[in-house]
Design a protein around this motif. Structure first.
Motif: not given
Lengths: 476, 476
Positions: B322, B325, B329, B347-349, B352, B355, B361, B440-441, B444-445
């Motif tokens: 994390q 990750y 960003a 969000p999810f740009g 940033v 997650s 996870p 996770t996919i 998040v997806g």
């Protein structure tokens, strides 16, 4: 004697037939299922389950030997007798009677409200099935709504090998001992898995394949499996075919197209499958016995409004999980049509098996394992997709160094550049079998690469290959 | 002595700092990274990597013993000396010098065009860092654009245990022998993983936890780990705390809140982490030393336009993956701001770390493994989400019967009923670590359940739990 009337008659009680019947019964339809062998089908007794059972002891010992600190506790190889007995337990096979026990499956049918009819079913014209039973009895079934043919496939044995009575896949998976030597004709999944299993059992294995191994998959998959087999002492002969075969005193002797000969105690033929449609009464409805049954995405046979063909028998994707997937769509479609309910036939709609076309996953339990979903790079290019290929050496991942002292593996993602999504992925290496479902969800879910950047893989797992792929691709 | 000028100065060259530096350097910025211990950080040398290295030999032997046909080739347990030597190799630790070797990481920094400065960095006012080096030297660094604090966290040792000089996690992961007995104070991931590893090594383990094990995860996860530890002879004392601790001749003696006492050769404290911010010059910029650094989703410290805090130090999610990750960003955000480029802060740009909030996870390498993503059922309910919980016993899967003769496991999915998507999933069982990335996919997806029906899991894999979840949920 009158005919029994149902809404739906399913021919064949393998996993696929069971699922068609279950979906239809859950929707309130009256369902009969006809089976002349074992309820549960090929996969449970003679294919997926016994093959995985045979492969697991060798795989888990290889894993232990590859880890210093564990290696010291391992001596010797697979206990073949124990491994075969375990295979029998897993497949409910009684080695004394040589019979499998399908009671649990039969009980499940009863609990699901599905009538089981034992016997050989043949279509007898529109919406009618004639069942030939034991002791000269017979029975007619009428299907008010639909008949689903779920009879599966059988190994195709080339003429040149028929006379020597070779093993087919089910003989290999139900073997009661390991032959001293085994010649395997074919280079596909069955050939590679059985080569791996019998090499584990100490059998001298020779694979004879016309082209490379695991054709249709990314080329590095078959190469890795070949290298591993060779490293373990198996012989892999590619680019040759069998031109003559004779029974010999000690087994069989094969003459190959390059003029060499090969003796083996046993020969396994794994050169493809044929549909089990030669004796199911296709002629009564104007169709050709022995042919694959062409269907639409609801599994309705072309030109019919009542006959469905689900699973191997339609030739779309000869895999248990794909057949069960078709069965869910077909069962729900049959029910919707019976109830006059609207059907959702859009791609990925409720009543269609869209994923059969370009979204099929497969795990091959060889050493190394091969797991794939969707299109290979070559297939995507042939489909006219503008692609970018992302390759990563799994041995470079932190997880690989903890899993094994000599981890070897590779993973490829195929990106559709115009849509910004994955259309395929292939993983090769120990323990990659469970990696593929993430790719399946990404491909089927059409999750944009930009969003995948936020799907963080846990450290240290092999799933970190996703991060490596994305880093090499760059932010979309 | 003049100050050296950079665009970006990163304090701390663990995995997180390396990633911030790398993203910024890739975007063309001049980057220095300051480190006073080892390049590569806690995770490589003292945390994730050594702990997984210690756990693997036991895990792989357990797997082999659980398969008839393989079991017969396994005798005895983990070779502790070999396992510790393997841990040293994986973490580049030289057991003669007692030093880790960070050369490969140093070389990587050079290849990435990042200047490494060895020494202790302290903020010295706005955009300035003072580095205290060996031999009384020092150096000032000026950051034209940004400074990123990536100093991580350290174990929190409660006062009552400080005097007996207990092991912290890094002492446990770098242990040079297995103590005869080990008392572990704490019930979280570190406590459970080290209890598993040292139980494998023959150490008599006692876990002392105020509440259950693996708090914050689904309750069945901690229960399963506790049961497995107890089954292997470890003691798990929950609902108690240490009220007194003294050094004894043979080790330490602990008095617990229920009045019982406990002697152990060694004590491991694993009761949480504290931010490494007490000596980094926070006071020079008006902040409080020793505090967690509050940040926005680009990792910019609240109230600042140049100071970033990335990884454990911001307290958002104390996990290596994390932190990396966040680093991607933050590094990209720093670069975009430096170049005057637009930022994508949705969000999810791109810029940033969305997650961090609800999409984290985690894999715990205990026996059984625990792998989770997103919200637990309780967390989702607390967040006001209308949920449905799908539980499935992994032991019922076909794959489980081939993997192990006594597979035990459980998996839970948490469905957001209003949005028709998964918001969390937890897997407990052997070999589930690689299962979580699929979830996770999906989470998040935001892949709709209706589409997940078309993501076919391969048969027979544990991933078939997805099919069971969906079947129990029904077609959306």
């Amino acid at each position: 004697m009158g005919a029994r009337e149902y809404d739906v008659v399913v021919i064949g009680a393998g996993a696929v037939g069971e699922n068609v019947a279950d979906r239809a019964a859950q929707a309130g339809l009256r369902v009969a299922i006809v089976e002349d062998e074992l309820v549960g089908g090929e996969c449970s007794y003679w294919a997926c389950m016994p093959s995985k059972a045979l492969l697991r002891p060798g795989a888990v010992l290889r894993a232990a030997r590859a880890v210093d600190g564990a290696r010291q506790a391992v001596s010797g190889g697979v206990d073949v007798e124990a491994a075969l007995a375990r295979r029998d337990r897993i497949t409910h096979h009684n080695p004394l009677t040589h019979h499998h026990d399908d009671r649990s499956q039969v009980e499940w049918l009863a609990s699901a409200g599905i009538d089981l009819v034992r016997g050989h079913a043949r279509l007898a014209g529109r919406k009618r099935v004639h069942v030939t039973q034991a002791h000269g009895r017979s029975l007619d079934l009428i299907a008010d709504e639909a008949i689903a043919v779920c009879t599966g496939s059988r190994p195709h044995v080339p003429d040149i090998l028929r006379d020597i009575q070779p093993w087919t896949s089910s003989d290999a998976t139900t073997a009661t001992r390991a032959p001293s030597s085994l010649a395997i004709v074919g280079g596909g999944v069955v050939a590679c898995e059985m080569a791996t299993a019998f090499a584990d059992f100490g059998t001298a294995v020779t694979v004879i394949a016309r082209s490379g191994l695991l054709g249709g998959m990314e080329p590095f998959a078959g190469d890795a499996v070949r290298d591993a087999l060779v490293a373990r002492g198996a012989r892999v002969r590619t680019g040759v075919r069998v031109v003559d075969a004779v029974r010999s005193e000690s087994g069989a002797s094969l003459t190959l197209s390059d003029g060499t000969t090969l003796a083996a105690e046993q020969v396994l033929v794994a050169t493809g499958r044929a549909p089990r449609t030669d004796d199911i009464g296709l002629e009564s409805v104007g169709m050709t016995p022995g042919s694959w049954l062409e269907v639409d995405d609801t599994m309705l046979v072309s030109g019919s409004d009542w006959l469905y063909a689900v699973g191997d028998v339609n030739g779309r994707a000869l895999l248990t999980h794909q057949g069960k997937y078709q069965a869910r769509a077909a069962g729900d479609a049959i029910a919707a049509r019976a109830h006059g309910a609207p059907l959702d036939l859009r791609p990925f709609g409720t009543h269609v098996a869209t994923s059969d076309h370009r979204h099929v996953p497969q795990v091959t339990f060889t050493d190394p394992e091969v797991a794939s979903i969707g299109m290979t790079a070559e297939q995507a290019e042939e489909a006219g997709i503008r692609i970018r290929v992302l390759d990563y050496d799994l041995g470079w991942l932190a997880a690989a160094s903890t899993l094994s002292d000599a981890y070897r593996g590779c993973a490829r993602a195929v990106v559709d550049e115009d849509r910004g999504i994955l259309v395929g992925a292939t993983f090769v290496g120990a323990d990659v079998g469970e990696l593929v479902h993430a790719a399946t969800i990404a491909v089927v879910g059409e999750v944009p690469l930009a969003r995948l950047w936020h799907a963080v893989p846990a450290y240290p797992t092999l799933s970190e290959v996703w991060l490596r792929w994305l880093e090499s691709y760059g932010r979309p």
